[in-house]
Design an enzyme around this catalytic site. Structure first.
Site, short mmCIF file in Angstrom:
data_model
loop_
_atom_site.label_atom_id
_atom_site.label_comp_id
_atom_site.label_asym_id
_atom_site.label_seq_id
_atom_site.Cartn_x
_atom_site.Cartn_y
_atom_site.Cartn_z
N GLU A 1 -24.99 -16.97 9.99
CA GLU A 1 -25.40 -15.60 10.41
C GLU A 1 -26.39 -15.01 9.12
O GLU A 1 -25.50 -15.08 8.46
CB GLU A 1 -24.33 -14.67 10.87
CG GLU A 1 -23.95 -13.55 10.78
CD GLU A 1 -23.77 -12.21 11.12
OE1 GLU A 1 -22.49 -12.25 10.68
OE2 GLU A 1 -23.64 -11.09 11.63
N LYS B 1 -26.09 -17.87 14.45
CA LYS B 1 -25.48 -16.36 14.99
C LYS B 1 -27.03 -15.06 14.35
O LYS B 1 -26.68 -14.79 13.48
CB LYS B 1 -24.38 -15.53 14.90
CG LYS B 1 -23.65 -14.01 14.87
CD LYS B 1 -22.48 -13.55 14.62
CE LYS B 1 -22.54 -12.31 14.76
NZ LYS B 1 -21.25 -11.75 14.62
N SER C 1 -25.04 -7.80 17.33
CA SER C 1 -25.39 -6.43 18.48
C SER C 1 -26.35 -5.82 17.18
O SER C 1 -27.02 -4.97 17.65
CB SER C 1 -24.57 -5.63 18.99
OG SER C 1 -23.49 -5.34 18.42
N GLY C 2 -25.44 -5.86 15.86
CA GLY C 2 -26.78 -4.95 14.59
C GLY C 2 -26.86 -3.39 14.74
O GLY C 2 -27.90 -3.38 13.95
N GLY C 3 -25.84 -2.77 15.79
CA GLY C 3 -26.63 -1.08 15.59
C GLY C 3 -26.93 -1.24 17.11
O GLY C 3 -27.31 0.08 16.93
N ARG D 1 -19.72 -3.93 17.31
CA ARG D 1 -19.87 -3.19 17.96
C ARG D 1 -19.59 -2.95 19.18
O ARG D 1 -19.50 -2.23 19.77
CB ARG D 1 -20.96 -1.88 16.98
CG ARG D 1 -21.07 -1.45 16.11
CD ARG D 1 -21.75 -1.53 14.32
NE ARG D 1 -22.56 -2.79 13.82
CZ ARG D 1 -23.75 -2.26 13.12
NH1 ARG D 1 -23.70 -1.44 12.88
NH2 ARG D 1 -24.13 -3.78 12.80
P1 13P Z 1 -22.42 -6.51 15.46
O1 13P Z 1 -22.42 -7.13 16.36
O2 13P Z 1 -21.82 -4.82 15.27
O3 13P Z 1 -23.22 -5.86 14.86
O4 13P Z 1 -21.30 -7.52 14.84
C1 13P Z 1 -21.15 -8.34 14.71
C2 13P Z 1 -20.72 -10.04 13.74
O5 13P Z 1 -19.83 -10.06 13.71
C3 13P Z 1 -21.62 -9.03 11.89
O6 13P Z 1 -21.22 -9.87 11.04
#
Ligand code: 13P
Length: 338
Positions: free
Chosen positions: A178, A220, A262-264, A293
């Site tokens: 990721e 990811k 999703s990142g916000g 999130r």
């Molecule tokens: P979000 O989808 O909230 O960004 O979190 C995914 C995640 O695992 C971040 O490391």
């Protein structure tokens, strides 16, 4: 033998119609989430919240291929005594584990981060396998502005991701790799796409150098998207197009699947973007979600930390899981949001 197991696990994680629930918030991060609903963060309340999600049907059996857990959760049991790992396995989903120790400030590079956690990881990985984890996650954080990221930050983070991935595969655990280019800031979509392309090119060079078997990995990434404070934020089609273009020029076809963070993004935005990308034909990899999130915001609000809202929390999770499951097949549309 191990190679076959890694490939089978990776393929199952990104199976069409399903995606990953990222429930691996660290103790600090889950406290921030609970603060938004005025709930105290204790080990039991964290367990209750996550147990509620893992017991949600048909979401878990039909739409969730794997769950990323935090160390504490991997060791916890449900109220009735069943280990949460077993609860997850019984739904057909695969338990996974976040193994990085978080993004730390990088010495000499103000405003940039390097992810910690490589020391001792090889030994920890053996224990995680014995506890039932079959995949892992390591998150690198890349920030954007006019002068960031630096080449050193990109190189150091990609190198750490590759070392982590090699250690995972040695232990029979599929690495989720990721590299998150953050959405924070006023940059536009083109700048995000430029940096994402750079990071992914460097990442796949490092994975090659570290002899990582791509068929036994899952990427990811962030989507190529405008910064949160950008004056002219790009629309759904533009995001989908730019993201596919970037991935096609960077991610080898040997990678079985790509599971976005999703990142916000808002939950509906995250679903709409995934759906638009899956409406494209002839992609070499499956495209799915690994949302934190965007899967949990609605159920968290509906639950609100109250036992009497258990069913409402599960209903909200069922809905979001189904919407994202449909988006992995390009079969979602906004009217389904009711
Ligand atoms: P979000 O989808 O909230 O960004 O979190 C995914 C995640 O695992 C971040 O490391």
């Amino acid at each position: 033998m191990k190679q076959d197991e890694l490939c089978a696990t990776a393929a199952a994680m990104v199976k069409k119609g399903k995606g990953i629930l990222a429930a691996d918030e660290s103790t600090g991060t889950i406290k921030k989430r609970f603060d938004t609903i005025g709930v105290q963060s204790t080990p039991d309340i964290r367990r209750d919240w996550r147990e509620m999600l893992f017991r949600t049907e048909p979401a878990m059996s039909d739409y969730i291929s794997g769950v990323i857990l935090y160390d504490e959760t991997l060791r916890q049991s449900a109220v009735d005594g069943m280990p949460l790992v077993e609860l997850i396995r019984n739904t057909g989903a695969i338990p996974g584990i976040k193994v990085d120790m978080g993004a730390q400030d990088m010495a000499g590079f103000a405003g940039e981060k390097i992810t910690a956690g490589l020391d001792g990881l090889r030994n920890r990985m053996k224990e995680y396998y014995d506890l039932g984890a079959r995949f892992a996650k390591w998150r690198a954080v890349i920030e954007i502005d006019a002068s960031r990221p630096s080449a050193v930050c990109v190189a150091a983070n990609c190198h750490a991701l590759a070392r982590y991935a090699a250690i995972c595969q040695e232990a029979g655990i599929v690495p989720i790799v990721e590299p998150e280019v953050l959405m924070d800031g006023a940059h536009d979509l083109a700048r995000c796409a430029e940096v994402t392309e750079w990071v992914l090119k460097h990442l796949y060079m490092e994975l090659f150098m570290h002899k990582v078997m791509l068929e036994g990995t899952v990427l990811k990434p962030n989507m190529c998207i405008s910064g949160k404070k950008c004056a002219n934020r790009a629309g759904v089609e533009e995001v989908a197009e730019a993201t596919i273009k970037c991935l096609k020029s960077t991610v080898p076809a040997a990678v079985p699947g790509i599971a976005f963070l999703s990142g916000g993004q808002s939950d509906i935005e995250a679903t709409a973007h995934l759906n638009a990308m899956n409406a494209c034909n002839n992609l070499p990899w499956n495209l799915t979600f690994s949302y934190g999130r965007a899967l949990q915001a609605a159920p968290l609000k509906a639950w609100g930390g109250k036992a009497e809202n258990h069913d409402a929390g599960q209903a909200a999770f069922n809905h979001r899981a189904k919407m994202n499951g449909l988006a992995t097949m390009g079969k979602w549309n906004e009217s389904m949001e009711g």
